[in-house]
Design an enzyme around this catalytic site. Structure first.
Site, PDB file in Angstrom:
ATOM      1  N   SER A 213      45.050  11.298 -32.707  1.00 56.34           N
ATOM      2  CA  SER A 213      45.421  10.896 -31.350  1.00 56.34           C
ATOM      3  C   SER A 213      46.686  10.049 -31.373  1.00 56.34           C
ATOM      4  CB  SER A 213      44.267  10.078 -30.761  1.00 56.34           C
ATOM      5  OG  SER A 213      44.646   9.452 -29.573  1.00 56.34           O
TER       6      SER A 213
ATOM      7  N   TYR B 172      37.159   3.209 -30.979  1.00 55.81           N
ATOM      8  CA  TYR B 172      37.457   4.650 -30.987  1.00 55.81           C
ATOM      9  C   TYR B 172      38.798   4.913 -31.676  1.00 55.81           C
ATOM     10  CZ  TYR B 172      39.406   9.074 -29.596  1.00 55.81           C
ATOM     11  OH  TYR B 172      40.037  10.294 -29.627  1.00 55.81           O
TER      12      TYR B 172
ATOM     13  N   LYS C 285      40.034   6.916 -35.463  1.00 55.74           N
ATOM     14  CA  LYS C 285      41.076   7.929 -35.739  1.00 55.74           C
ATOM     15  C   LYS C 285      41.978   7.452 -36.879  1.00 55.74           C
ATOM     16  CE  LYS C 285      39.656  10.909 -32.877  1.00 55.74           C
ATOM     17  NZ  LYS C 285      38.966  12.083 -33.392  1.00 55.74           N
TER      18      LYS C 285
HETATM   19  P1  NAD Z   1      34.521  16.740 -26.375  1.00 56.37           P
HETATM   20  O1  NAD Z   1      33.561  15.620 -26.291  1.00 56.37           O
HETATM   21  O2  NAD Z   1      34.638  17.658 -25.222  1.00 56.37           O
HETATM   22  O3  NAD Z   1      34.211  17.630 -27.674  1.00 56.37           O
HETATM   23  C1  NAD Z   1      33.673  17.076 -28.847  1.00 56.37           C
HETATM   24  C2  NAD Z   1      32.444  17.900 -29.201  1.00 56.37           C
HETATM   25  O4  NAD Z   1      31.875  17.409 -30.416  1.00 56.37           O
HETATM   26  C3  NAD Z   1      31.351  17.840 -28.148  1.00 56.37           C
HETATM   27  O5  NAD Z   1      31.003  19.156 -27.793  1.00 56.37           O
HETATM   28  C4  NAD Z   1      30.191  17.108 -28.838  1.00 56.37           C
HETATM   29  O6  NAD Z   1      28.948  17.602 -28.403  1.00 56.37           O
HETATM   30  C5  NAD Z   1      30.472  17.414 -30.294  1.00 56.37           C
HETATM   31  N1  NAD Z   1      29.993  16.403 -31.262  1.00 56.37           N
HETATM   32  C6  NAD Z   1      30.225  15.066 -31.265  1.00 56.37           C
HETATM   33  N2  NAD Z   1      29.664  14.508 -32.341  1.00 56.37           N
HETATM   34  C7  NAD Z   1      29.076  15.496 -33.047  1.00 56.37           C
HETATM   35  C8  NAD Z   1      28.336  15.542 -34.249  1.00 56.37           C
HETATM   36  N3  NAD Z   1      28.077  14.443 -34.965  1.00 56.37           N
HETATM   37  N4  NAD Z   1      27.863  16.736 -34.686  1.00 56.37           N
HETATM   38  C9  NAD Z   1      28.092  17.868 -33.980  1.00 56.37           C
HETATM   39  N5  NAD Z   1      28.783  17.883 -32.834  1.00 56.37           N
HETATM   40  C10 NAD Z   1      29.268  16.716 -32.372  1.00 56.37           C
HETATM   41  O7  NAD Z   1      35.943  16.114 -26.751  1.00 56.37           O
HETATM   42  P2  NAD Z   1      37.387  16.767 -26.752  1.00 56.37           P
HETATM   43  O8  NAD Z   1      38.161  16.175 -25.635  1.00 56.37           O
HETATM   44  O9  NAD Z   1      37.294  18.230 -26.883  1.00 56.37           O
HETATM   45  O10 NAD Z   1      37.960  16.127 -28.081  1.00 56.37           O
HETATM   46  C11 NAD Z   1      37.939  16.827 -29.311  1.00 56.37           C
HETATM   47  C12 NAD Z   1      38.535  15.954 -30.383  1.00 56.37           C
HETATM   48  O11 NAD Z   1      39.871  15.600 -30.024  1.00 56.37           O
HETATM   49  C13 NAD Z   1      37.820  14.626 -30.612  1.00 56.37           C
HETATM   50  O12 NAD Z   1      37.845  14.345 -31.994  1.00 56.37           O
HETATM   51  C14 NAD Z   1      38.658  13.627 -29.851  1.00 56.37           C
HETATM   52  O13 NAD Z   1      38.543  12.333 -30.386  1.00 56.37           O
HETATM   53  C15 NAD Z   1      40.047  14.189 -30.076  1.00 56.37           C
HETATM   54  N6  NAD Z   1      41.011  13.785 -29.063  1.00 56.37           N
HETATM   55  C16 NAD Z   1      40.746  14.026 -27.750  1.00 56.37           C
HETATM   56  C17 NAD Z   1      41.648  13.627 -26.772  1.00 56.37           C
HETATM   57  C18 NAD Z   1      41.352  13.838 -25.319  1.00 56.37           C
HETATM   58  O14 NAD Z   1      41.982  13.165 -24.486  1.00 56.37           O
HETATM   59  N7  NAD Z   1      40.452  14.731 -24.938  1.00 56.37           N
HETATM   60  C19 NAD Z   1      42.849  12.999 -27.150  1.00 56.37           C
HETATM   61  C20 NAD Z   1      43.099  12.777 -28.513  1.00 56.37           C
HETATM   62  C21 NAD Z   1      42.166  13.189 -29.467  1.00 56.37           C
HETATM   63  C1  WQD Z   2      46.260   7.930 -18.211  1.00 55.43           C
HETATM   64  C2  WQD Z   2      46.991   7.015 -17.228  1.00 55.43           C
HETATM   65  C3  WQD Z   2      45.805   4.971 -16.749  1.00 55.43           C
HETATM   66  C4  WQD Z   2      42.401   6.708 -14.685  1.00 55.43           C
HETATM   67  C5  WQD Z   2      43.083   7.942 -23.293  1.00 55.43           C
HETATM   68  C6  WQD Z   2      42.698   7.379 -24.624  1.00 55.43           C
HETATM   69  C7  WQD Z   2      43.498   8.009 -25.707  1.00 55.43           C
HETATM   70  C8  WQD Z   2      43.407   9.518 -25.644  1.00 55.43           C
HETATM   71  C9  WQD Z   2      43.662  10.053 -24.277  1.00 55.43           C
HETATM   72  C10 WQD Z   2      41.680  10.276 -27.150  1.00 55.43           C
HETATM   73  C11 WQD Z   2      46.919   5.544 -17.621  1.00 55.43           C
HETATM   74  C12 WQD Z   2      45.942   5.824 -15.510  1.00 55.43           C
HETATM   75  C13 WQD Z   2      43.599   6.547 -15.367  1.00 55.43           C
HETATM   76  C14 WQD Z   2      42.314   6.243 -13.345  1.00 55.43           C
HETATM   77  C15 WQD Z   2      44.603   5.541 -13.464  1.00 55.43           C
HETATM   78  N1  WQD Z   2      42.094   9.995 -25.972  1.00 55.43           N
HETATM   79  N2  WQD Z   2      44.670   5.983 -14.767  1.00 55.43           N
HETATM   80  N3  WQD Z   2      43.427   5.692 -12.773  1.00 55.43           N
HETATM   81  O1  WQD Z   2      44.514   5.883 -21.361  1.00 55.43           O
HETATM   82  O2  WQD Z   2      46.518   7.381 -21.794  1.00 55.43           O
HETATM   83  O3  WQD Z   2      44.468   7.700 -23.089  1.00 55.43           O
HETATM   84  O4  WQD Z   2      42.877   9.364 -23.316  1.00 55.43           O
HETATM   85  O5  WQD Z   2      42.196  10.083 -28.198  1.00 55.43           O
HETATM   86  O6  WQD Z   2      42.991   7.532 -26.906  1.00 55.43           O
HETATM   87  O7  WQD Z   2      42.928   5.978 -24.601  1.00 55.43           O
HETATM   88  O8  WQD Z   2      44.489   8.341 -20.717  1.00 55.43           O
HETATM   89  O9  WQD Z   2      43.729   9.592 -18.746  1.00 55.43           O
HETATM   90  O10 WQD Z   2      42.636   7.377 -19.265  1.00 55.43           O
HETATM   91  O11 WQD Z   2      44.967   7.400 -18.437  1.00 55.43           O
HETATM   92  O12 WQD Z   2      45.575   5.037 -12.909  1.00 55.43           O
HETATM   93  O13 WQD Z   2      41.269   6.325 -12.693  1.00 55.43           O
HETATM   94  O14 WQD Z   2      46.314   7.113 -15.951  1.00 55.43           O
HETATM   95  O15 WQD Z   2      45.954   3.624 -16.447  1.00 55.43           O
HETATM   96  O16 WQD Z   2      48.135   4.954 -17.274  1.00 55.43           O
HETATM   97  P1  WQD Z   2      45.046   7.192 -21.702  1.00 55.43           P
HETATM   98  P2  WQD Z   2      43.854   8.214 -19.266  1.00 55.43           P
END
Ligand code: NAD
Ligand code: WQD
Length: 342
Positions: free
Chosen positions: A127, A152, A156
């Site tokens: 991330s 969290y 990562k």
């Molecule tokens: P998500 O929650 O939709 O998908 C994750 C999946 O993993 C879920 O289906 C959950 O049921 C499964 N899971 C969790 N722990 C498990 C375990 N121990 N065993 C088996 N299954 C398990 O999340 P996502 O948004 O698709 O994110 C996927 C990956 O990307 C994650 O590692 C997340 O940290 C990373 N990521 C997401 C974002 C984002 O904003 N969505 C941003 C940066 C990184």
């Molecule tokens: C985006 C912008 C908020 C909600 C998070 C995690 C990051 C990554 C992605 C996994 C910000 C603003 C939000 C609302 C708002 N995930 N906002 N009103 O914070 O950039 O990142 O998700 O790795 O680790 O921290 O994403 O979508 O929460 O916010 O104004 O109700 O929208 O303040 O500026 P963020 P977000």
């Protein structure tokens, strides 16, 4: 024969989109997910889009014995894409051990099995949170890692360290960590998308739920940031584009010319958008008003971050292609489908 890829967390948001792109590119996919944050309905969506239903095994990757059984069942496995993790930033502050246990133990178990069963290639979901508030924008992969704002985010960082150390000790290991910026939107068919649990924390699901009438108003966290319109700036990346980067990463890992080692890439669009720009663009492309109110800044939020994607463009040969407009429209089409809105 098609190469078999394990997609952990493959019924989740990014994993399901990646399963689609892998199948479209001719890979065979097996999904492992414990459905802690998704449902098996994604399998129907994947099948409708691709015509192929991936194999699915429901269990917790933290269960090492069960994971061994899985690796014994699939001896032809070629590579892993590891999405499975908990991802709610706020919850991780309240329940840090839940996050450390799930996100770290799952990776350690996978690496153990990769060594035992000789599956040397893994793509890891990292991330942009590892950069914190970078000094220089757009942020490159050379920017320093900053102390994590949340447990969290720390998982990562630690996972990347675990991977780096493992590469040193397992000479055959090939790792690509992908640092996602802000993934948004849904598949253009609206057959798969994001299923936020309860009240969304992330901006776009909150926008679509407010537009759908599920939430009375969106709170915009801060309009006094040093940005062009005062609201915070992020790099919003289309989830299907993001998924395609995983397919190119897998191709790179499976290519015999690719050396073992640890590589990491930013995955974003290279463009920053403010919160207010997202809201206004959403209103423009959907014609649906979003009731919003400016409130104070959210604790822990950074001011602005967007990606320098040169490395992913050049080395992976990948580039985000979908506009913010089309991506927000896809998010709205998904929300409408979920709520039965015509
Ligand atoms: P998500 O929650 O939709 O998908 C994750 C999946 O993993 C879920 O289906 C959950 O049921 C499964 N899971 C969790 N722990 C498990 C375990 N121990 N065993 C088996 N299954 C398990 O999340 P996502 O948004 O698709 O994110 C996927 C990956 O990307 C994650 O590692 C997340 O940290 C990373 N990521 C997401 C974002 C984002 O904003 N969505 C941003 C940066 C990184
Ligand atoms: C985006 C912008 C908020 C909600 C998070 C995690 C990051 C990554 C992605 C996994 C910000 C603003 C939000 C609302 C708002 N995930 N906002 N009103 O914070 O950039 O990142 O998700 O790795 O680790 O921290 O994403 O979508 O929460 O916010 O104004 O109700 O929208 O303040 O500026 P963020 P977000």
């Amino acid at each position: 024969m098609k190469d078999l890829i394990l997609v952990t967390g493959g019924t989740g948001y990014i994993g399901s989109h990646t399963a689609v792109e892998l199948i479209n590119e001719g890979y065979e996919v097996v999904i492992v997910d414990n459905l802690s944050n998704s449902t098996a309905d994604s399998l129907d969506g994947i099948e409708k889009i691709t015509g192929v239903r991936p194999a699915f095994e429901q269990f917790d990757i933290c269960d090492k014995q069960r994971l061994d059984v899985f690796f014994e069942k699939y001896p032809s496995l070629k590579a892993i894409i590891h999405f499975a993790a908990f991802k709610a930033v706020g919850e991780s502050v309240d329940f840090p051990l839940k996050y450390y246990r799930n996100n770290l133990v799952s990776l350690v178990n996978l690496l153990d099995c990769m060594h035992t069963y000789k599956v040397p290639s893994i793509v890891f979901s990292s991330s942009c949170t590892v950069y914190g508030q970078p000094k220089d924008l757009p942020v490159t992969e050379d920017a320093p890692i900053q102390i994590a704002e949340s447990p969290y985010g720390n998982t990562k960082q630690i996972c990347e360290e675990i991977l780096r150390d493992s590469v040193r000790s397992m000479p055959e290991l090939k790792v690509i960590a992908l640092r996602y910026f802000n993934p948004i939107g849904a598949h253009p068919t609206a057959l798969i998308g994001e299923l936020p649990n309860g009240i969304p924390n992330n901006l776009v699901p909150f926008v679509t739920q407010t537009a759908a009438g599920l939430r009375p108003e969106l709170r915009v966290f801060g309009d006094d940031y040093p940005t062009p319109d005062g609201s915070a700036v992020r790099d919003y990346i289309n989830v299907a584009d993001l998924a395609k980067a995983h397919v190119t990463a897998i191709g790179r890992l499976l290519n015999k010319a690719n050396e073992p080692g640890f590589e990491f890439f930013n995955l974003g669009t290279g463009r920053g958008s403010s919160v207010l720009e997202v809201v206004k663009t959403f209103e423009k492309v959907t014609g649906v008003p979003v009731n919003y109110k400016i409130v104070g800044r959210r604790a822990g939020d950074i001011i602005a971050v967007w990606a320098d994607t040169t490395k992913a463009n050049k080395v992976l040969g990948w580039k985000a292609e979908t506009s913010l407009e089309d991506t927000l429209l896809s998010a709205w089409n998904w929300e409408k489908k979920l709520r039965g809105i015509k």
